[in-house]
Scaffold this motif. Structure first.
Motif, PDB file in Angstrom:
ATOM      1  N   MET A   1      46.401  55.564 -10.414  1.00 26.66           N
ATOM      2  CA  MET A   1      46.447  57.504  -9.427  1.00 26.66           C
ATOM      3  C   MET A   1      45.683  58.511  -9.739  1.00 26.66           C
ATOM      4  N   LYS A   2      45.264  59.066  -9.630  1.00 21.57           N
ATOM      5  CA  LYS A   2      44.992  60.674  -9.801  1.00 21.57           C
ATOM      6  C   LYS A   2      45.839  61.751  -9.524  1.00 21.57           C
ATOM      7  N   LEU A   3      46.335  62.338 -10.062  1.00 18.16           N
ATOM      8  CA  LEU A   3      47.760  63.313  -9.799  1.00 18.16           C
ATOM      9  C   LEU A   3      47.166  64.562  -8.922  1.00 18.16           C
ATOM     10  N   GLN A   4      46.368  64.993  -8.707  1.00 16.68           N
ATOM     11  CA  GLN A   4      45.392  65.588  -7.237  1.00 16.68           C
ATOM     12  C   GLN A   4      45.606  64.593  -5.828  1.00 16.68           C
ATOM     13  N   ASN A   5      45.975  65.312  -4.721  1.00 21.16           N
ATOM     14  CA  ASN A   5      44.694  64.636  -3.771  1.00 21.16           C
ATOM     15  C   ASN A   5      43.612  64.894  -3.526  1.00 21.16           C
ATOM     16  N   THR A   6      43.135  63.091  -3.161  1.00 18.95           N
ATOM     17  CA  THR A   6      41.372  63.889  -3.055  1.00 18.95           C
ATOM     18  C   THR A   6      41.615  63.734  -1.569  1.00 18.95           C
ATOM     19  N   LYS A   7      40.133  63.092  -1.123  1.00 11.43           N
ATOM     20  CA  LYS A   7      39.618  63.315  -0.113  1.00 11.43           C
ATOM     21  C   LYS A   7      40.747  61.720   0.943  1.00 11.43           C
ATOM     22  N   GLU A   8      40.466  61.310   0.176  1.00  5.71           N
ATOM     23  CA  GLU A   8      40.688  59.658   1.097  1.00  5.71           C
ATOM     24  C   GLU A   8      42.605  59.735   1.079  1.00  5.71           C
ATOM     25  N   GLY A   9      43.214  60.302   0.097  1.00  6.84           N
ATOM     26  CA  GLY A   9      44.663  59.690   0.149  1.00  6.84           C
ATOM     27  C   GLY A   9      45.572  60.484  -0.917  1.00  6.84           C
ATOM     28  N   TYR A  10      46.641  60.999  -1.122  1.00  9.99           N
ATOM     29  CA  TYR A  10      47.403  61.557  -1.535  1.00  9.99           C
ATOM     30  C   TYR A  10      47.274  60.916  -2.962  1.00  9.99           C
TER      31      TYR A  10
ATOM     32  N   PHE B   1      49.315  61.638  -7.328  1.00 15.16           N
ATOM     33  CA  PHE B   1      51.008  60.990  -7.563  1.00 15.16           C
ATOM     34  C   PHE B   1      51.519  62.200  -7.140  1.00 15.16           C
ATOM     35  N   ILE B   2      51.704  63.589  -7.394  1.00 13.11           N
ATOM     36  CA  ILE B   2      52.393  64.507  -7.819  1.00 13.11           C
ATOM     37  C   ILE B   2      52.702  64.383  -5.663  1.00 13.11           C
ATOM     38  N   ALA B   3      52.088  64.350  -5.050  1.00 15.94           N
ATOM     39  CA  ALA B   3      52.206  64.837  -3.608  1.00 15.94           C
ATOM     40  C   ALA B   3      52.818  63.318  -2.535  1.00 15.94           C
ATOM     41  N   ILE B   4      52.695  62.648  -3.712  1.00 16.30           N
ATOM     42  CA  ILE B   4      53.622  60.814  -3.422  1.00 16.30           C
ATOM     43  C   ILE B   4      55.284  61.842  -4.338  1.00 16.30           C
ATOM     44  N   ALA B   5      55.269  61.627  -5.249  1.00 14.39           N
ATOM     45  CA  ALA B   5      56.144  61.631  -5.143  1.00 14.39           C
ATOM     46  C   ALA B   5      56.934  62.929  -5.239  1.00 14.39           C
ATOM     47  N   LEU B   6      56.951  64.321  -4.941  1.00 14.32           N
ATOM     48  CA  LEU B   6      57.615  64.994  -4.563  1.00 14.32           C
ATOM     49  C   LEU B   6      58.317  64.753  -2.763  1.00 14.32           C
ATOM     50  N   HIS B   7      57.354  63.565  -2.111  1.00 11.72           N
ATOM     51  CA  HIS B   7      56.916  63.320  -0.769  1.00 11.72           C
ATOM     52  C   HIS B   7      58.696  62.551  -0.911  1.00 11.72           C
ATOM     53  N   TRP B   8      58.743  61.492  -1.491  1.00  8.70           N
ATOM     54  CA  TRP B   8      60.060  60.552  -1.992  1.00  8.70           C
ATOM     55  C   TRP B   8      60.954  61.129  -2.781  1.00  8.70           C
TER      56      TRP B   8
ATOM     57  N   LYS C   1      50.220  53.178   3.327  1.00 10.58           N
ATOM     58  CA  LYS C   1      50.198  52.738   2.036  1.00 10.58           C
ATOM     59  C   LYS C   1      50.041  53.777   1.163  1.00 10.58           C
ATOM     60  N   ARG C   2      49.009  55.275   2.449  1.00 11.98           N
ATOM     61  CA  ARG C   2      48.395  56.077   1.074  1.00 11.98           C
ATOM     62  C   ARG C   2      49.633  57.023   0.640  1.00 11.98           C
ATOM     63  N   MET C   3      51.076  56.496   1.544  1.00 14.42           N
ATOM     64  CA  MET C   3      51.966  58.073   1.198  1.00 14.42           C
ATOM     65  C   MET C   3      52.759  56.816   0.124  1.00 14.42           C
TER      66      MET C   3
END
Ligand code: HEM
Ligand code: HEM
Length: 201
Positions: free
Chosen positions: A1-10, A12-19, A194-196
């Motif tokens: 999984m990428k650290l940054q968001n891509t056009k298709e999905g969130y 790692f950092i956005a997901i980690a901060l969300h949870w 699943k994206r998040m």
């Protein structure tokens, strides 16, 4: 999984901060409702009884949320959100975006009003003390000089916003938001949840 968001999905950092922030909210809610429902009415504010432990945990979770929300906002500015999942009407996409903005507002207003409206120093997870707002230089600038009001008046307004929003509005937002995510997963069977939550099958 990428650290940054891509056009298709969130990423790692956005997901980690969300949870992390979602767990922070859970912690803050469990602690404050434990205090309301299970802790004894009579208590001393100078001892570490279950009442004060749950209050300090509530305050500690709340202040931790504030730290992660600052990081999250900076990350959101630096890193574009992914495109909407295809399908769904324009109204649904706007409703989801409106909800995300409302949740950001809640993430800012709740820790701020909680911190500004309390008369106690925060015993941060029993590690160190964070001074209460009305002992800070910012308090005298904002409340005494700018608003020209007293602590009692200021506290009653800020506390009312904190308690009303916490007990009603923010609950409603979170339940609608999480409900929508489950609806997408179970009924629409699309990639929204699943994206998040990439671990969800
Ligand atoms: C996202 C963060 C937070 C959420 C969701 C939250 C939520 C709540 C809720 C639901 C209540 C009970 C309202 C009621 O039914 O009367 C409450 C009370 C309270 N909160 Fe927070 N809060 C947060 C952050 C904070 C912070 C950072 C502090 C202080 C540093 C704080 C201090 C308090 C205090 C002193 C009370 C009153 C305690 C009581 O009535 O037992 N809160 N909060
Ligand atoms: C069980 C609880 C939760 C579930 C299942 C959940 C699920 C999701 C999902 C699936 C998304 C992606 C939506 C999309 O791509 O359009 C999302 C985004 C988002 N969620 Fe949650 N969420 C939960 C709790 C929370 C909480 C407690 C907050 C804040 C108070 C929150 C704030 C946000 C925000 C602001 C976004 C937009 C993306 C961003 O800027 O990070 N969520 N959530």
């Amino acid at each position: 999984m990428k650290l940054q968001n891509t056009k298709e999905g969130y990423g790692f950092i956005a997901i980690a901060l969300h949870w992390i922030v979602a767990l922070g909210f859970l912690g803050a809610y469990v602690a404050v409702y434990y205090r309301h429902w299970f802790s004894e009415g009579e208590f001393s504010m100078t001892e570490l009884n279950s009442n004060m432990v749950s209050l300090y945990l509530h305050m500690s979770f709340g202040i931790s949320i504030a730290v992660f929300v600052v990081l999250r906002i900076l990350w959101k500015i630096a890193n574009k959100a992914p495109e909407d999942v295809p399908g769904g009407s324009r109204l649904e996409h706007s409703a989801a975006h409106g909800m995300h903005w409302a949740l950001y507002l809640a993430m800012i207003v709740m820790p701020l009003t909680g911190y500004m409206g309390t008369k106690l120093d925060t015993n941060f997870f029993f590690l160190f003390d964070i001074p209460k707002f009305n002992d800070t230089a910012l308090y005298s600038i904002i409340v005494e000089q700018w608003l020209a009001t007293t602590w009692e008046q200021f506290e009653s307004v800020v506390d009312a916003i904190h308690k009303f929003s916490g007990a009603y509005l923010v609950w409603l937002l979170i339940v609608m938001h999480a409900g929508a995510a489950v609806f997408h997963h179970v009924v629409r069977k699309d990639a929204v949840l699943k994206r998040m939550a990439p671990w969800v099958k």
